[in-house]
Design a protein around this motif. Structure first.
Motif, PDB file in Angstrom:
ATOM      1  N   GLY A 179       0.804  -1.208   0.000  1.00  0.00           N
ATOM      2  CA  GLY A 179       0.000   0.000   0.000  1.00  0.00           C
ATOM      3  C   GLY A 179       0.839   1.261   0.000  1.00  0.00           C
ATOM      4  N   GLY A 180       0.167   2.390  -0.249  1.00  0.00           N
ATOM      5  CA  GLY A 180       0.839   3.673  -0.269  1.00  0.00           C
ATOM      6  C   GLY A 180       1.412   3.986  -1.639  1.00  0.00           C
ATOM      7  N   PRO A 181       1.883   5.202  -1.821  1.00  0.00           N
ATOM      8  CA  PRO A 181       2.382   5.619  -3.149  1.00  0.00           C
ATOM      9  C   PRO A 181       3.609   4.848  -3.605  1.00  0.00           C
ATOM     10  CG  PRO A 181       2.839   7.299  -1.477  1.00  0.00           C
ATOM     11  CD  PRO A 181       1.922   6.308  -0.852  1.00  0.00           C
ATOM     12  N   TYR A 182       4.519   4.504  -2.687  1.00  0.00           N
ATOM     13  CA  TYR A 182       5.733   3.807  -3.088  1.00  0.00           C
ATOM     14  C   TYR A 182       5.443   2.373  -3.521  1.00  0.00           C
ATOM     15  CZ  TYR A 182       8.133   7.771  -0.952  1.00  0.00           C
ATOM     16  OH  TYR A 182       8.560   9.034  -0.641  1.00  0.00           O
ATOM     17  N   GLY A 183       4.594   1.688  -2.772  1.00  0.00           N
ATOM     18  CA  GLY A 183       4.229   0.330  -3.158  1.00  0.00           C
ATOM     19  C   GLY A 183       3.450   0.297  -4.457  1.00  0.00           C
ATOM     20  N   THR A 184       2.552   1.270  -4.630  1.00  0.00           N
ATOM     21  CA  THR A 184       1.783   1.347  -5.876  1.00  0.00           C
ATOM     22  C   THR A 184       2.700   1.596  -7.063  1.00  0.00           C
ATOM     23  OG1 THR A 184      -0.106   2.219  -4.644  1.00  0.00           O
ATOM     24  CG2 THR A 184      -0.113   2.531  -7.036  1.00  0.00           C
ATOM     25  N   TRP A 185       3.687   2.471  -6.881  1.00  0.00           N
ATOM     26  CA  TRP A 185       4.640   2.754  -7.958  1.00  0.00           C
ATOM     27  C   TRP A 185       5.420   1.501  -8.352  1.00  0.00           C
ATOM     28  CZ3 TRP A 185       6.506   5.311 -11.871  1.00  0.00           C
ATOM     29  CH2 TRP A 185       7.842   5.125 -12.237  1.00  0.00           C
ATOM     30  N   CYS A 186       5.895   0.745  -7.358  1.00  0.00           N
ATOM     31  CA  CYS A 186       6.675  -0.459  -7.649  1.00  0.00           C
ATOM     32  C   CYS A 186       5.831  -1.492  -8.384  1.00  0.00           C
ATOM     33  CB  CYS A 186       7.223  -1.049  -6.352  1.00  0.00           C
ATOM     34  SG  CYS A 186       8.444  -0.004  -5.515  1.00  0.00           S
ATOM     35  N   MET A 187       4.592  -1.699  -7.929  1.00  0.00           N
ATOM     36  CA  MET A 187       3.710  -2.664  -8.596  1.00  0.00           C
ATOM     37  C   MET A 187       3.396  -2.218 -10.019  1.00  0.00           C
ATOM     38  SD  MET A 187       3.053  -5.378  -6.846  1.00  0.00           S
ATOM     39  CE  MET A 187       1.458  -6.014  -7.361  1.00  0.00           C
ATOM     40  N   PHE A 188       3.142  -0.918 -10.197  1.00  0.00           N
ATOM     41  CA  PHE A 188       2.885  -0.404 -11.544  1.00  0.00           C
ATOM     42  C   PHE A 188       4.089  -0.620 -12.445  1.00  0.00           C
ATOM     43  CE2 PHE A 188       3.707   3.144 -14.457  1.00  0.00           C
ATOM     44  CZ  PHE A 188       2.651   2.965 -15.345  1.00  0.00           C
ATOM     45  N   THR A 189       5.292  -0.376 -11.938  1.00  0.00           N
ATOM     46  CA  THR A 189       6.506  -0.544 -12.735  1.00  0.00           C
ATOM     47  C   THR A 189       6.652  -1.972 -13.226  1.00  0.00           C
ATOM     48  OG1 THR A 189       7.678   1.238 -11.603  1.00  0.00           O
ATOM     49  CG2 THR A 189       9.024  -0.454 -12.650  1.00  0.00           C
ATOM     50  N   TRP A 190       6.533  -2.935 -12.317  1.00  0.00           N
ATOM     51  CA  TRP A 190       6.716  -4.339 -12.706  1.00  0.00           C
ATOM     52  C   TRP A 190       5.625  -4.792 -13.677  1.00  0.00           C
ATOM     53  CZ3 TRP A 190       7.261  -4.969  -6.822  1.00  0.00           C
ATOM     54  CH2 TRP A 190       8.588  -4.675  -6.442  1.00  0.00           C
ATOM     55  N   CYS A 191       4.380  -4.407 -13.419  1.00  0.00           N
ATOM     56  CA  CYS A 191       3.288  -4.805 -14.312  1.00  0.00           C
ATOM     57  C   CYS A 191       3.418  -4.133 -15.680  1.00  0.00           C
ATOM     58  CB  CYS A 191       1.932  -4.451 -13.686  1.00  0.00           C
ATOM     59  SG  CYS A 191       1.537  -5.387 -12.199  1.00  0.00           S
ATOM     60  N   PHE A 192       3.743  -2.843 -15.690  1.00  0.00           N
ATOM     61  CA  PHE A 192       3.885  -2.106 -16.945  1.00  0.00           C
ATOM     62  C   PHE A 192       5.007  -2.700 -17.798  1.00  0.00           C
ATOM     63  CE2 PHE A 192       6.233   1.360 -19.105  1.00  0.00           C
ATOM     64  CZ  PHE A 192       5.279   1.725 -20.038  1.00  0.00           C
ATOM     65  N   CYS A 193       6.151  -2.957 -17.192  1.00  0.00           N
ATOM     66  CA  CYS A 193       7.284  -3.518 -17.943  1.00  0.00           C
ATOM     67  C   CYS A 193       6.972  -4.924 -18.431  1.00  0.00           C
ATOM     68  CB  CYS A 193       8.529  -3.523 -17.065  1.00  0.00           C
ATOM     69  SG  CYS A 193       9.135  -1.868 -16.654  1.00  0.00           S
ATOM     70  N   PHE A 194       6.283  -5.708 -17.617  1.00  0.00           N
ATOM     71  CA  PHE A 194       5.899  -7.067 -18.028  1.00  0.00           C
ATOM     72  C   PHE A 194       4.984  -7.024 -19.252  1.00  0.00           C
ATOM     73  CE2 PHE A 194       2.465 -10.227 -17.804  1.00  0.00           C
ATOM     74  CZ  PHE A 194       3.197 -11.400 -17.996  1.00  0.00           C
ATOM     75  N   ILE A 195       3.962  -6.181 -19.217  1.00  0.00           N
ATOM     76  CA  ILE A 195       2.982  -6.137 -20.309  1.00  0.00           C
ATOM     77  C   ILE A 195       3.612  -5.630 -21.603  1.00  0.00           C
ATOM     78  CG2 ILE A 195       0.864  -4.992 -21.095  1.00  0.00           C
ATOM     79  CD1 ILE A 195      -0.074  -5.022 -18.160  1.00  0.00           C
TER      80      ILE A 195
END
Length: 279
Positions: A35-51
């Protein structure tokens, strides 16, 4: 079907990035603690790069990318550089924010493995950048050259600066610095977009010399920001105690270092661009 898209060294690096980014966000998602902005950023990064990496592999495997109205080599070079920077940031931010010491629980173990996968994913993207970087004399795709890769770096660092900006209203010196960050970011982003979209040929002026002139102005503007930002940010103000994660002092110190990084990047960009055009 183009099997070289998977069996070449670039293809292997991309496959590794797909697997490692999937492993990273899957392990973090299984903990439920992001949770929080840092966790959201990390999850977005990994998902975005994967896709996006998976999409790149499929388009090259099925040889569908020539149908797209863009410069494919410029797009893949810019994306691999951006992905390397994003994953590197996440590999630093995630363990700093979420992993506590001592690390003995099952949740902490999964977070540690996810961090390791993220670091390896960064290495995979870094290998792709090195493999696709244009060799001396090869200027078929601008964003695969050193100045082109630096353009992506400069835009990304500017985004990091924007994320740390806080409380600069009312200070003319700080407002000038924000204007410098914004102007240089907009022009750099337009260069990247126009290059990928094959629109630079429509500009009615010598493009190479225009880029050299822009880099020279950007160096001068960032030089003023490098001096003015710390001068107006810390003048007469000491570091608060305690100073937590969202402390204004840490944010402004981060902006100071990022400004120096971008100044160096624009300076190196100017040197390489000048050599490409005049030497």
């Amino acid at each position: 079907v183009n099997l070289r898209a998977l069996t070449s060294w670039v293809g292997i690096a991309r496959l590794s990035a797909v697997v490692l980014s999937c492993l990273a966000f899957s392990l973090v998602a299984s903990t439920g603690h992001f949770g929080g902005p840092y966790g959201t950023w990390c999850m977005f990064t990994w998902c975005f790069c994967f896709i996006v990496t998976l999409l790149v592999l499929l388009l090259e495997l099925l040889e569908l990318y020539p149908m797209l109205p863009l410069s494919w080599d410029d797009f893949t070079s810019a994306f691999s550089m951006l992905a390397a920077l994003m994953v590197f940031t996440s590999s630093v931010v995630f363990p700093t924010t979420f992993i506590s010491s001592p690390c003995s629980s099952n949740q902490c173990a999964r977070q540690a493995v996810a961090t390791t996968a993220s670091c390896l994913c960064f290495l995979a993207y870094a290998v792709e950048v090195s493999l696709t970087r244009a060799k001396p004399g090869d200027i078929s795709s601008f964003l695969s050259t050193v100045p082109g890769l630096l353009k992506v770096f400069e835009a990304y660092v500017a985004c990091l600066i924007f994320s740390l900006l806080d409380g600069y209203n009312g200070e003319p010196g700080l407002m000038w610095c924000v204007a410098v960050y914004s102007i240089c970011f907009i022009f750099t982003l337009l260069i990247i977009i126009f290059t990928i979209g094959r629109c630079l040929t429509y500009i009615p002026c010598p493009l190479e010399k225009m880029l050299v002139g822009y880099n020279f102005l950007a160096v001068l503007m960032y030089l003023t920001a490098t001096v003015l930002w710390p001068l107006y940010s810390f003048r007469g103000r000491s570091r608060p105690d305690p100073c937590g994660t969202n402390c204004w002092w840490n944010k402004r110190l981060g902006v100071t270092f990022l400004t120096i990084f971008n100044l160096i990047a624009y300076l190196v960009d100017l040197v390489y661009s000048t050599r490409m055009v005049f030497v």
